[in-house]
Design an enzyme around this catalytic site. Structure first.
Site, PDB file in Angstrom:
ATOM      1  N   ASP A   1      33.511 -10.474 -36.057  1.00 28.53           N
ATOM      2  CA  ASP A   1      34.754 -10.766 -35.349  1.00 28.53           C
ATOM      3  C   ASP A   1      34.845  -9.770 -34.190  1.00 28.53           C
ATOM      4  O   ASP A   1      34.046  -8.839 -34.070  1.00 28.53           O
ATOM      5  CB  ASP A   1      35.960 -10.687 -36.281  1.00 28.53           C
ATOM      6  CG  ASP A   1      37.131 -11.499 -35.723  1.00 28.53           C
ATOM      7  OD1 ASP A   1      37.131 -11.813 -34.518  1.00 28.53           O
ATOM      8  OD2 ASP A   1      38.063 -11.814 -36.490  1.00 28.53           O
TER       9      ASP A   1
HETATM   10  C1  NOJ Z   1      39.595 -12.415 -33.190  1.00 27.05           C
HETATM   11  C2  NOJ Z   1      39.982 -13.416 -34.224  1.00 27.05           C
HETATM   12  O1  NOJ Z   1      40.170 -12.790 -35.471  1.00 27.05           O
HETATM   13  C3  NOJ Z   1      38.984 -14.551 -34.382  1.00 27.05           C
HETATM   14  O2  NOJ Z   1      39.524 -15.507 -35.236  1.00 27.05           O
HETATM   15  C4  NOJ Z   1      38.618 -15.112 -33.048  1.00 27.05           C
HETATM   16  O3  NOJ Z   1      37.724 -16.196 -33.210  1.00 27.05           O
HETATM   17  C5  NOJ Z   1      38.008 -14.021 -32.197  1.00 27.05           C
HETATM   18  N1  NOJ Z   1      38.987 -12.962 -32.016  1.00 27.05           N
HETATM   19  C6  NOJ Z   1      37.537 -14.528 -30.838  1.00 27.05           C
HETATM   20  O4  NOJ Z   1      38.596 -14.770 -30.018  1.00 27.05           O
END
Ligand code: NOJ
Length: 724
Positions: free
Chosen positions: A282
């Site tokens: 993430d």
């Molecule tokens: C953080 C989020 O937790 C995740 O769900 C998302 O896909 C990513 N950022 C990318 O934006």
């Protein structure tokens, strides 16, 4: 002459490069390419960067100059396919090996055509609708230059304080698994190499929704039993359905962060389940290992994450900075780097990016918001709305009601109706509630609008006008709810009630004595303790997306018969959390709170209709079988009313005595069908013991025990037995 010869040789080698030959197999192409790559090129493939923080052309141009042509992936935040093609051209032509970039984006519930939030979509109990919404989203993404969406989110969510409940398919594991499969099929289609299909990403692997107290990004503690029984099955199903990628979570799973968890990422995902795509971290979750206290610096964080099985590093540049040195120091074997790159390249080859790196540029009107897509968005919105309460059949609105007071901060809203993660959705495309009602009810119904109050704050100045509107009208439609930023990532709330100002507005209107239909738009279950009593009817519309206003108006007028059922339980108060339908049996059932009813406000599965359904007798094809036989369960459902409708039947199994305590009941199958007015439908569920009666132990091994079981639909229960 010598110069000419070497030129010719280079050319011949180029022509021969097997990885560029689309007739060769993907594995052959990968194995041809990897030995040609330098360590730096390999590590760059494992890096994801973000491109164009917003769609402002100036930012994009500047950002583009910084993009290295060897980069593995970009988070692409423009809707312009030409920009994407331009960057792709840079990768194809300016990098030594011409490896295409994979462009990712968060299309969570649509791209331009915004569908209801996933939590709402699950209330349709219709996997085909969810599949089709993802198919539309994939097409819009593809035509904008996006090859990969960070969706579906399949974290079983049982704490409505956690803002991200909005993004998943509710509190049930089986439902999340079923919708995971539908979403993967919708995004990925029959072949990733086809036009209009994109790679899916199952997230956030795993246990993220257990963040303590619903506080986002926090520690999550989970036993092996619960991990396997509740949180792993949706991932297992999504992997089996062919999901190209997964995203590792921010959370710390019982002391080992999800982004450094060898057990979940390698032991299980890669070795046991055989997933051969890749895992992306993430956003910054590799670097976050430092904050979580398991790495002393970025180098160690990169080492831990990589060795655990995270192949691509989202935006924090830890891998590019540290992996080359870790390889040189002998800490990270080159074979592991190769294996990671192999997985990334495999997904790129499967997407057909090497052979067809560019996307078509067609006019925007053919790309987005096509009439058929909007019709689908309206249907899903309508079928996801849940009629929670309808005393004295206050709904649908009778044609005799010619003056409707429409009150509340949600009436004119076009932003919050889209919910969090609205993709590239734009407020100007949203059918607002006001527009929907105007169109639905036409000129001969008077709509008396008053805002009443803002979403939050203390300003009660608008109350008087709202009361006046109510007094003038035959009935009140009160539109309350949450702003989109109150849910989604980092959108947790300590209270799940509406802000006091909105509750007060409702009280003020209630005093007028006019009947109130409460319409709620929110990204989580709400505490309705005080409002439930004041409303004659309650319609939960969630955050319904682009076509929300039209759908809600259709339900209020009766043009559409509501058919949504809750995918998540509404606790009575925040203090009841956690409260979900498949809790385990307590030692003593009286162990509840002294100050409140033991039941929640509305259980998963609750949802009314404008017609009534009568469930017949639940019949089984056998009452005693051995473990490899199957039983067919069958029930007839009759539509007793004069309206056509759609009814979702939810099939539960319970296992009263087992070697491990089992949940009170567990959803094992669901199906929604149309039933004509006065008509009958037969619903069937084939019980396959290995699939439906077995359970995981704490190591993820499945057990099927002989003994008594119950199959249940609504209140109908029938017992059967499995014999050795
Ligand atoms: C953080 C989020 O937790 C995740 O769900 C998302 O896909 C990513 N950022 C990318 O934006």
């Amino acid at each position: 002459m010598a110069f000419l010869l070497s030129g010719w040789l280079a050319h011949a080698q180029e022509v021969k490069a097997l990885y560029k030959n689309k007739d060769a197999s993907i594995e052959e192409r990968i194995e041809d390419l990897i030995p040609r790559m330098t360590l730096e090129e390999k590590v760059l493939q494992m890096n994801q960067w973000t491109y164009g923080k917003n769609a402002n052309p100036n930012n994009i141009e500047t950002a583009m100059k910084k993009v290295r042509p060897e980069i593995g992936s970009l988070i692409y935040r423009s809707t312009n396919p030409l920009f994407r093609n331009q960057i792709q051209k840079k990768a194809m032509e300016e990098s030594r090996l011409g490896i295409p970039i994979i462009f990712g984006f968060d299309a969570i519930h649509g791209y331009k055509t915004v569908f209801p939030i996933p939590l709402a979509q699950a209330c349709t109990w219709d996997v085909e609708l969810v599949r089709r919404s993802c198919e539309v989203s994939a097409r819009e993404c593809w035509l904008s230059g996006v090859d990969w969406t960070f969706s579906p989110m399949i974290d079983v969510a049982r704490d409505p304080r956690w803002g991200r409940v909005a993004e998943g398919y509710g509190e049930d594991s089986y439902a999340n698994a079923a919708f995971a499969v539908a979403a993967v099929q919708g995004y990925q289609g029959d072949s990733l190499a086809d036009k209009y299909t994109i790679a899916a990403c199952l997230k956030h692997y795993v246990g993220y929704s257990l963040s303590e107290g619903g506080r986002d990004y926090h520690y999550s503690d989970v036993s092996g039993q619960t991990l396997w029984e509740t949180f792993m099955p949706p991932y297992r199903a999504g992997v089996a359905a062919g999901a190209a990628t997964l995203m590792s979570g921010f959370n710390d799973i019982s002391g080992v962060p999800a982004s450094a968890n060898y057990y979940t990422l390698t032991e299980i995902l890669k070795k046991r389940w055989g997933h051969d795509g890749f895992v992306v971290s993430d956003w910054g979750s590799v670097e976050n290992l430092i904050a979580q206290g398991v790495a002393k610096d970025r180098k160690e964080a990169g080492f831990k994450s990589f060795m655990a099985g995270v192949e691509m590093d989202m935006v924090d540049d830890v891998y590019v900075e540290n992996l080359p040195q870790l390889v040189e120091e002998g800490m990270v074997p080159m074979s592991s780097i190769d294996e990671a790159v192999r997985r990334i390249l495999r997904v790129k080859f499967r997407l057909g990016l090497f052979d067809q790196p560019y996307v078509d540029d067609i006019p925007e009107k053919d790309r987005y918001l096509r009439p058929t897509d909007l019709a689908l968005a309206e249907q899903i919105a309508a079928e996801s709305m849940v009629l929670l309460k309808n005393e004295n059949q206050l709904l649908p609105i009778q044609p005799t009601a010619k003056k409707l007071a429409i009150i509340g901060p949600m009436v004119m809203d076009s932003v919050n109706l889209m919910g969090s993660w609205e993709g590239m959705g734009e407020p100007r495309h949203v059918s607002t509630i006001y527009n929907g009602l105007q169109k639905e009810f036409g000129a001969d119904t008077k709509l008396i609008y008053a805002k009443g109050c803002a979403f939050d704050g203390t300003d009660t100045l608008g109350f008087a006008e709202a009361r006046k509107a109510a007094m003038e009208a035959d009935m009140v439609l009160l539109f309350l709810g949450e702003q989109k930023k109150w849910s989604g990532e980092n959108g947790s709330r300590s209270s799940i009630a509406l802000p006091n100002i909105q509750e007060k507005l409702m009280e003020a209107i209630y005093e007028t004595g006019k009947p109130i239909v409460l319409v709620l738009s929110n990204g989580r279950p709400l505490e309705l303790l005080r409002l439930n009593e004041l409303a004659g009817a309650i319609l939960e519309i969630w955050q319904p997306g682009t076509m929300g206003g039209a759908a809600v108006a259709g339900i209020l007028s009766g043009r559409i018969n509501p058919s949504g059922k809750l995918s998540i339980t509404f606790p009575r108060t925040v203090g009841q959390i956690p409260m979900y339908y498949n809790m385990r049996r307590p030692a003593r059932w009286m162990g509840y709170y002294q100050d409140i009813d033991k039941e929640p406000m509305y259980w998963l599965g609750h949802g009314l209709s404008y017609t009534t359904y009568s469930y017949g007798e639940l019949q089984l094809s056998a009452r005693k079988i051995n473990k490899d036989e199957k039983i067919r369960a069958r029930i007839e459902v009759s539509n007793m009313g004069i309206r056509d409708g759609k009814e979702a039947v939810l099939w539960f199994i319970s296992d009263p005595v087992a070697s491990v305590s089992r949940p009170v009941k567990e959803l094992k199958f669901f199906e929604k069908k149309h039933i004509d007015a006065n008509g009958v439908q037969v619903y069937e569920f084939e019980i396959d013991p290995g699939r439906d009666l077995s359970f995981y132990d704490k190591n993820g091994v499945k057990h099927l025990e002989s003994g008594r079981y119950l199959v249940q639909v609504q209140d109908e229960k029938v017992e059967f037995e499995i014999v050795d």
